[in-house]
Design an enzyme around this catalytic site. Structure first.
Site, mmCIF file in Angstrom:
data_model
loop_
_atom_site.group_PDB
_atom_site.id
_atom_site.type_symbol
_atom_site.label_atom_id
_atom_site.label_comp_id
_atom_site.label_asym_id
_atom_site.label_seq_id
_atom_site.Cartn_x
_atom_site.Cartn_y
_atom_site.Cartn_z
ATOM 1 C CB THR A 55 -0.946 0.010 1.217
ATOM 2 O OG1 THR A 55 -1.623 -1.221 1.281
ATOM 3 C CG2 THR A 55 -1.962 1.113 1.155
ATOM 4 N N GLY A 114 0.395 -0.430 5.506
ATOM 5 C CA GLY A 114 0.823 -1.392 6.513
ATOM 6 C C GLY A 114 -0.236 -2.401 6.920
ATOM 7 N N GLY A 115 -1.209 -2.697 6.036
ATOM 8 C CA GLY A 115 -2.220 -3.680 6.396
ATOM 9 C C GLY A 115 -2.919 -3.268 7.677
HETATM 10 N N1 GLU Z 1 -5.283 -4.507 1.885
HETATM 11 C C1 GLU Z 1 -4.986 -3.800 3.092
HETATM 12 C C2 GLU Z 1 -6.173 -3.031 3.592
HETATM 13 O O1 GLU Z 1 -6.977 -2.623 2.834
HETATM 14 C C3 GLU Z 1 -3.855 -2.873 2.917
HETATM 15 C C4 GLU Z 1 -2.612 -3.637 2.584
HETATM 16 C C5 GLU Z 1 -1.417 -3.111 3.230
HETATM 17 O O2 GLU Z 1 -1.355 -1.931 3.592
HETATM 18 O O3 GLU Z 1 -0.475 -3.906 3.352
HETATM 19 O O4 GLU Z 1 -6.298 -2.827 4.752
#
Ligand code: GLU
Length: 617
Positions: free
Chosen positions: A429, A516-517
């Site tokens: 991201t 950062g998920g």
């Molecule tokens: N897919 C994740 C989300 O939408 C973000 C992925 C990431 O930042 O590593 O929360």
């Protein structure tokens, strides 16, 4: 950010604005960091016209902070040529689609938060990817054995690809709030894609981490594994297919992706992944196609939900609502924290409260927040009454045993429900923060989910397809209780993205966000606590070591945090999991008196970021 020389900038016609030297710690220290008085602003950047964007810039007018020098240069150039924050954010985002292709681009989705200076309102665009109409709750269950696929088995397949929302987001933002057409705003990115940019260590590492995956697809390896290897640091990375795609979109409009030739290529790639007859390296899993159709793309609709809103120590914090859990989780944790005067607490006690509030709000987020969560539940989670009910569980002298159970939304008092939650991770991201001299602000987080997404470059089009649908839970995580984040027809997976805008007395105070998920939530929360409660300036808050407690037994911490605060927190009963090298790659802008701004990116994480201001004085 990449330690890239800014080679292509001359070709871009980019006018560079000098960066401030990296924040001199002494220039910005206020005894408490509350409010946006002059204490937080040091000497403004004195111009020398150089090309070196640092992680911090101070000055006036508009400002841009991204993870990448090239994207920041494009954004600031748009501002200097009279564009507004929305124009600059879109042009910078389109450039990040070229230079940060493993984190974000038109193959993915995101959340766009906008402060409109004229109306004083905060508005949002939900450009999250949506699942196909044919998606069922068993989408990620292997029919062969009835068990969920491994994460990477689901990720590297057509199953993980949702209808991308990013291009629609850019078009809508440009039309509603920008001053320039999308066709124009795509041009700087097209030029960077055509002329190339220098590969840095971060870029090379991201390819190396994905080598086995990219090696399975001719389209991905042709672009990112020249001669079968990751590109050398210092080599020039070009992407003529993406340049052509941007220009095609500029000529024909975004329908070319949602209803036309580019869309057909997306659908073909998802249905029949372009697996190489002569792959480089081994991949452990079968690579499956999935039933994403042209009708799914044609039926994609952006949403424009009201932002979440929570009041924190006299400030108003706006964030992103479902399907992102970011606004609700950050808001709930802030409401819990507001019940303690953190600025008067010892640092250990303040961090204890931060970690406990994070764990509690993650338990609730896991139990209740998903794409279809009823509005009353979201409202309740972010209410002061709920914070009271949750905060009463925090013991200043002892850490709660993790995982903590979620609260019962229908109960009163400290009545947790009986089942715990799960832990999620991630580090992909990208995030950008842009403001303009008229006072408008864009906070935008967008992604293709994992670093490298699904691994599939759409043949001939130059962009990687997302694996966002793996943000659904593959199977229920809540015991006998319903899981709000299971797959379903046209459903959007829960996100943690937390683009956040903070106002004080109705005027901009701070805008921030991070990749950062699931750690996005804790990074944004920790930055807010650092800045508002713990007496740090914005650059100090950005640089401070991070820790993330997402309701798991062990705190995930950067080594410096563990070393510095571990002993005190362990004495309260906290336990640490294995350290992680870094958490997040945030960007932020703070707004001071008399039009002063301070733009801040990471001083070292992800290779460090790039901040710039429109006028240095
Ligand atoms: N897919 C994740 C989300 O939408 C973000 C992925 C990431 O930042 O590593 O929360």
């Amino acid at each position: 950010m990449r330690l890239r020389a800014v080679l292509s900038l001359v070709a871009l016609g980019v006018v560079l604005v000098p960066a401030a030297p990296a924040a001199a710690a002494s220039d910005a220290l206020g005894p408490t960091a509350r409010g946006h008085g002059g204490t937080a602003f040091g000497p403004t950047a004195r111009g020398h016209g150089g090309t070196a964007f640092g992680p911090t810039a101070r000055g006036y007018g508009g400002a841009v902070a991204t993870v990448d020098k090239v994207a920041t240069a494009v954004g600031i150039d748009v501002l200097r040529k009279g564009g507004n924050a929305v124009d600059a954010a879109i042009a910078a985002a389109a450039t990040l689609g070229v230079t940060e292709p493993f984190s974000a681009g038109i193959g993915g989705g995101g959340f766009f938060v906008y402060y409109n200076a004229r109306s004083g309102r905060v508005q949002t665009i939900d450009g999250r990817e949506s699942g196909p109409a044919s998606m069922t709750k068993d989408w990620f269950i292997d029919p062969a054995d009835g068990k969920p696929y491994d994460f990477n088995e689901g990720r590297v397949s057509g199953l993980s690809v949702g209808t991308p929302g990013t291009l629609a987001t850019w078009e809508s933002a440009a039309r509603k709030w920008g001053t320039k057409p999308l066709s124009q705003l795509l041009q700087p990115g097209a030029r960077v894609a055509e002329n190339g940019f220098p590969v840095d260590a971060t870029f090379r590492q991201q390819v190396t981490d994905n080598q086995a995956i990219f090696g399975q697809f001719d389209s991905s390896r042709d672009l990112y594994l020249p001669g079968g290897q990751p590109p050398a640091v210092g080599s020039t990375q070009k992407n003529p297919d993406l340049a052509a795609t941007y220009r095609l979109i500029a000529r024909k409009g975004t329908d070319v992706l949602y209803k036309g030739a580019v869309g057909r290529d997306i659908v073909r790639t998802v249905q029949h992944p372009p697996v190489s007859a002569t792959p480089i390296g081994e991949w452990a899993y079968p690579i499956r196609g999935a039933d994403l159709r042209m009708s799914d793309l044609a039926n994609y609709r952006l949403r424009y939900p009201a932002p979440t809103r929570s009041d924190y120590r006299g400030l108003t914090v706006y964030g992103m609502t479902a399907p992102s859990s970011g606004g609700v989780a950050v808001g709930e944790a802030l409401n819990i924290l507001e019940r303690t005067d953190l600025s008067a607490a010892s640092r250990t006690q303040a961090l204890h409260q931060y970690l406990e509030a994070s764990a509690l709000s993650f338990a609730d987020r896991n139990r209740y927040v998903g794409d279809h969560t009823a509005q009353w539940k979201l409202d309740r989670l972010i209410s002061d009454g709920w914070a009271r009910q949750r905060a009463c569980q925090i013991d200043p002298a002892h850490a709660l045993t993790k995982p903590v159970p979620p609260g019962d939304l229908t109960a009163t008092g400290c009545t947790p429900a009986p089942v715990g939650g799960q832990v999620e991770e991630g580090q992909s991201t990208t995030n950008l923060t842009v403001s303009d001299k008229w006072g408008n602000i864009v906070e935008y987080t967008f992604t293709i989910e994992a670093t490298g997404g699904s691994g599939m470059v759409v043949p001939g089009r130059g962009f990687i397809l997302n694996n966002e649908l793996t943000d659904f839970n593959f199977a229920g995580t809540q015991g006998d209780a319903p899981d709000p984040n299971l797959p379903g027809p046209n459903k959007r997976p829960r996100s943690s993205m937390s683009p956040t805008i903070v106002l004080q007395d109705g005027k901009p105070y701070l805008a921030l966000g991070s990749p950062g998920g699931a750690t996005i939530i804790t990074t944004v929360l920790q930055l807010l606590v650092n800045r508002i409660d713990l007496g740090m300036t914005l650059p100090e808050a950005m640089a401070a070591p991070r820790a993330s407690q997402r309701n798991s037994a062990g705190i995930q911490a950067e080594p410096a945090f563990h070393t510095q605060y571990g002993p005190g927190l362990e004495a309260l009963g906290h336990t640490f999991g294995p350290d992680v090298p870094e958490l997040g790659a945030a960007t932020a802008i703070e707004f001071g008196r008399n039009g002063r701004v301070i733009a801040a990116a990471e001083p070292s994480r992800r290779g460090s970021g790039a901040a710039a201001v429109e006028f240095s004085r």
